[in-house]
Scaffold this motif. Structure first.
Motif, PDB file in Angstrom:
ATOM      1  N   THR A 257      -6.963  -6.912   2.298  1.00  0.00           N
ATOM      2  CA  THR A 257      -7.395  -7.191   1.162  1.00  0.00           C
ATOM      3  C   THR A 257      -7.107  -8.407  -0.141  1.00  0.00           C
ATOM      4  O   THR A 257      -5.953  -9.151   0.615  1.00  0.00           O
ATOM      5  N   ARG A 258      -7.365  -8.539  -0.857  1.00  0.00           N
ATOM      6  CA  ARG A 258      -6.839  -9.331  -1.930  1.00  0.00           C
ATOM      7  C   ARG A 258      -5.522  -9.601  -2.262  1.00  0.00           C
ATOM      8  O   ARG A 258      -5.352 -10.338  -1.647  1.00  0.00           O
TER       9      ARG A 258
ATOM     10  N   ILE B 270      -7.306   0.666   3.523  1.00  0.00           N
ATOM     11  CA  ILE B 270      -7.744   1.551   1.704  1.00  0.00           C
ATOM     12  C   ILE B 270      -6.882   1.400   0.974  1.00  0.00           C
ATOM     13  O   ILE B 270      -6.577   1.378  -0.541  1.00  0.00           O
ATOM     14  N   ALA B 271      -5.651   1.628   1.164  1.00  0.00           N
ATOM     15  CA  ALA B 271      -3.830   1.965   0.443  1.00  0.00           C
ATOM     16  C   ALA B 271      -3.894   0.405  -0.318  1.00  0.00           C
ATOM     17  O   ALA B 271      -4.366   0.970  -1.193  1.00  0.00           O
ATOM     18  N   SER B 272      -4.371  -0.579   0.512  1.00  0.00           N
ATOM     19  CA  SER B 272      -4.065  -1.906  -0.866  1.00  0.00           C
ATOM     20  C   SER B 272      -5.154  -2.274  -1.093  1.00  0.00           C
ATOM     21  O   SER B 272      -4.822  -2.844  -2.646  1.00  0.00           O
ATOM     22  N   SER B 273      -6.710  -1.042  -0.541  1.00  0.00           N
ATOM     23  CA  SER B 273      -7.511  -2.145  -2.206  1.00  0.00           C
ATOM     24  C   SER B 273      -7.568  -1.352  -2.775  1.00  0.00           C
ATOM     25  O   SER B 273      -8.033  -1.232  -4.580  1.00  0.00           O
ATOM     26  N   LEU B 274      -6.993   0.602  -2.632  1.00  0.00           N
ATOM     27  CA  LEU B 274      -6.758   0.858  -3.738  1.00  0.00           C
ATOM     28  C   LEU B 274      -5.663   0.964  -4.545  1.00  0.00           C
ATOM     29  O   LEU B 274      -6.164   0.794  -6.161  1.00  0.00           O
TER      30      LEU B 274
ATOM     31  N   GLN C 128      -4.864   0.653  -9.010  1.00  0.00           N
ATOM     32  CA  GLN C 128      -4.095   2.643  -9.373  1.00  0.00           C
ATOM     33  C   GLN C 128      -3.543   1.844 -10.950  1.00  0.00           C
ATOM     34  O   GLN C 128      -3.084   1.152 -11.747  1.00  0.00           O
ATOM     35  N   TYR C 129      -3.332   3.315 -11.342  1.00  0.00           N
ATOM     36  CA  TYR C 129      -3.623   3.458 -13.395  1.00  0.00           C
ATOM     37  C   TYR C 129      -1.517   3.311 -13.338  1.00  0.00           C
ATOM     38  O   TYR C 129      -2.128   1.975 -13.755  1.00  0.00           O
ATOM     39  N   THR C 130      -1.406   3.550 -13.329  1.00  0.00           N
ATOM     40  CA  THR C 130       1.202   3.461 -12.910  1.00  0.00           C
ATOM     41  C   THR C 130       1.236   3.028 -11.771  1.00  0.00           C
ATOM     42  O   THR C 130       0.590   3.330 -10.654  1.00  0.00           O
ATOM     43  N   ARG C 131       1.450   1.449 -11.426  1.00  0.00           N
ATOM     44  CA  ARG C 131       2.659   1.434 -10.493  1.00  0.00           C
ATOM     45  C   ARG C 131       3.106   0.430 -10.844  1.00  0.00           C
ATOM     46  O   ARG C 131       3.123  -0.085 -11.623  1.00  0.00           O
ATOM     47  N   LEU C 132       4.758  -0.150  -9.806  1.00  0.00           N
ATOM     48  CA  LEU C 132       5.841  -0.502 -10.081  1.00  0.00           C
ATOM     49  C   LEU C 132       5.565  -1.689  -9.337  1.00  0.00           C
ATOM     50  O   LEU C 132       6.306  -2.688  -9.304  1.00  0.00           O
ATOM     51  N   PHE C 133       4.454  -2.173  -7.937  1.00  0.00           N
ATOM     52  CA  PHE C 133       4.277  -3.349  -7.282  1.00  0.00           C
ATOM     53  C   PHE C 133       3.575  -3.397  -7.431  1.00  0.00           C
ATOM     54  O   PHE C 133       2.411  -3.136  -7.897  1.00  0.00           O
ATOM     55  N   ARG C 134       3.673  -5.249  -6.673  1.00  0.00           N
ATOM     56  CA  ARG C 134       2.485  -5.661  -6.385  1.00  0.00           C
ATOM     57  C   ARG C 134       1.048  -5.664  -6.159  1.00  0.00           C
ATOM     58  O   ARG C 134      -0.030  -6.099  -5.966  1.00  0.00           O
ATOM     59  N   SER C 135       1.692  -5.171  -4.276  1.00  0.00           N
ATOM     60  CA  SER C 135       0.497  -3.741  -3.630  1.00  0.00           C
ATOM     61  C   SER C 135       0.920  -2.969  -3.276  1.00  0.00           C
ATOM     62  O   SER C 135       2.399  -2.508  -3.432  1.00  0.00           O
TER      63      SER C 135
ATOM     64  N   GLY D 102       0.987  -1.437  -0.013  1.00  0.00           N
ATOM     65  CA  GLY D 102       0.093  -0.055   0.151  1.00  0.00           C
ATOM     66  C   GLY D 102       0.685   1.789   0.235  1.00  0.00           C
ATOM     67  O   GLY D 102       0.166   2.251  -0.060  1.00  0.00           O
ATOM     68  N   VAL D 103       2.288   0.871  -0.305  1.00  0.00           N
ATOM     69  CA  VAL D 103       3.108   2.315   0.091  1.00  0.00           C
ATOM     70  C   VAL D 103       2.625   2.990  -0.969  1.00  0.00           C
ATOM     71  O   VAL D 103       2.376   4.224  -0.530  1.00  0.00           O
TER      72      VAL D 103
END
Length: 224
Positions: free
Chosen positions: A92-93, A209-213, A217-224, A28-29
């Motif tokens: 979260t999933r 909240i951070a993990s679920s959103l 997330q449109y652009t991300r580097l991490f799997r969670s 979630g970070v």
């Protein structure tokens, strides 16, 4: 833990080079940075420190202690029960998927390292990363307190490294943050070891909240 072999096994178990894919997760970070919740080192320290005092102290570490005891006693029923409790605590999933993915990778490694009983218990150990961690520590004669301290250190180090990349922070800032956070670890472990079964539980709404959103997330580097 008093022997050199146990210390070396402990260092092996928490090494960032361990092939469990820990580098791929931010828990979630990444979304917290994009949302503006984490802008500087002090924000990260507050974010992780809160989790140490809540979910780690109230859930992860007490359950890890029980997984350790079950491993030491070769009590597969208890190992399965506490693993299920751990997975149910992941809100979260993404967080459940991380626990399971890293669990399978660690179980494969323990089998490859010929840890006694790991091959026969591969399916069980592979359900959660914490299960394999506790099992390896118990069978490598690493003490329970050292096991909990090492687990917390590994968790903190991984997330600080992730934050250094995505906040971004300088390497020195990251290490300063890590140095301050580890001062909380001994007290957190003490509280966790004193936690009764009925008192296991905690909640980190911001993390959930951070993990679920992060999942969308449109652009991300991490799997969670």
């Amino acid at each position: 833990m008093t022997t050199d072999p146990a210390l070396l096994r402990l260092l092996h178990l928490v090494s960032p080079s361990l092939p469990t894919g820990a580098f791929a997760y931010s828990q979630g970070v990444e979304w917290a940075v994009e949302s503006g919740w984490l802008r500087k080192a002090a924000d990260l320290e507050d974010w992780l420190g809160d989790q140490v005092r809540t979910t780690l102290t109230g859930v992860d570490l007490p359950l890890l202690a029980r997984l350790y005891d079950a491993s030491l006693a070769s009590d597969d029923a208890a190992l399965a029960e506490w693993t299920a409790r751990l997975l149910a605590s992941r809100e979260t999933r993404e967080l459940r998927s991380e626990e399971a993915n890293r669990g399978r990778a660690l179980a494969d490694l323990l089998v490859a390292l010929a840890v006694p009983g790991a091959a026969e218990r591969k399916a069980l150990l592979g359900r959660a990363q914490a299960t394999g961690f506790a099992y390896a520590a118990a069978h490598w004669n690493i003490g329970p307190r050292q096991t909990l301290i090492a687990y917390t250190w590994s968790w903190l180090e991984n997330l600080v490294i992730a934050a250094v990349k995505i906040v971004p922070l300088g390497q020195t800032q990251g290490q300063q943050t890590l140095a301050r956070l580890i001062e909380e670890v001994p007290a957190a472990v003490d509280r966790a070891l004193q936690t009764e079964d009925a008192d296991i539980g905690a909640s980190s709404p911001a993390l959930a909240i951070a993990s679920s959103l992060h999942e969308t997330q449109y652009t991300r580097l991490f799997r969670s």
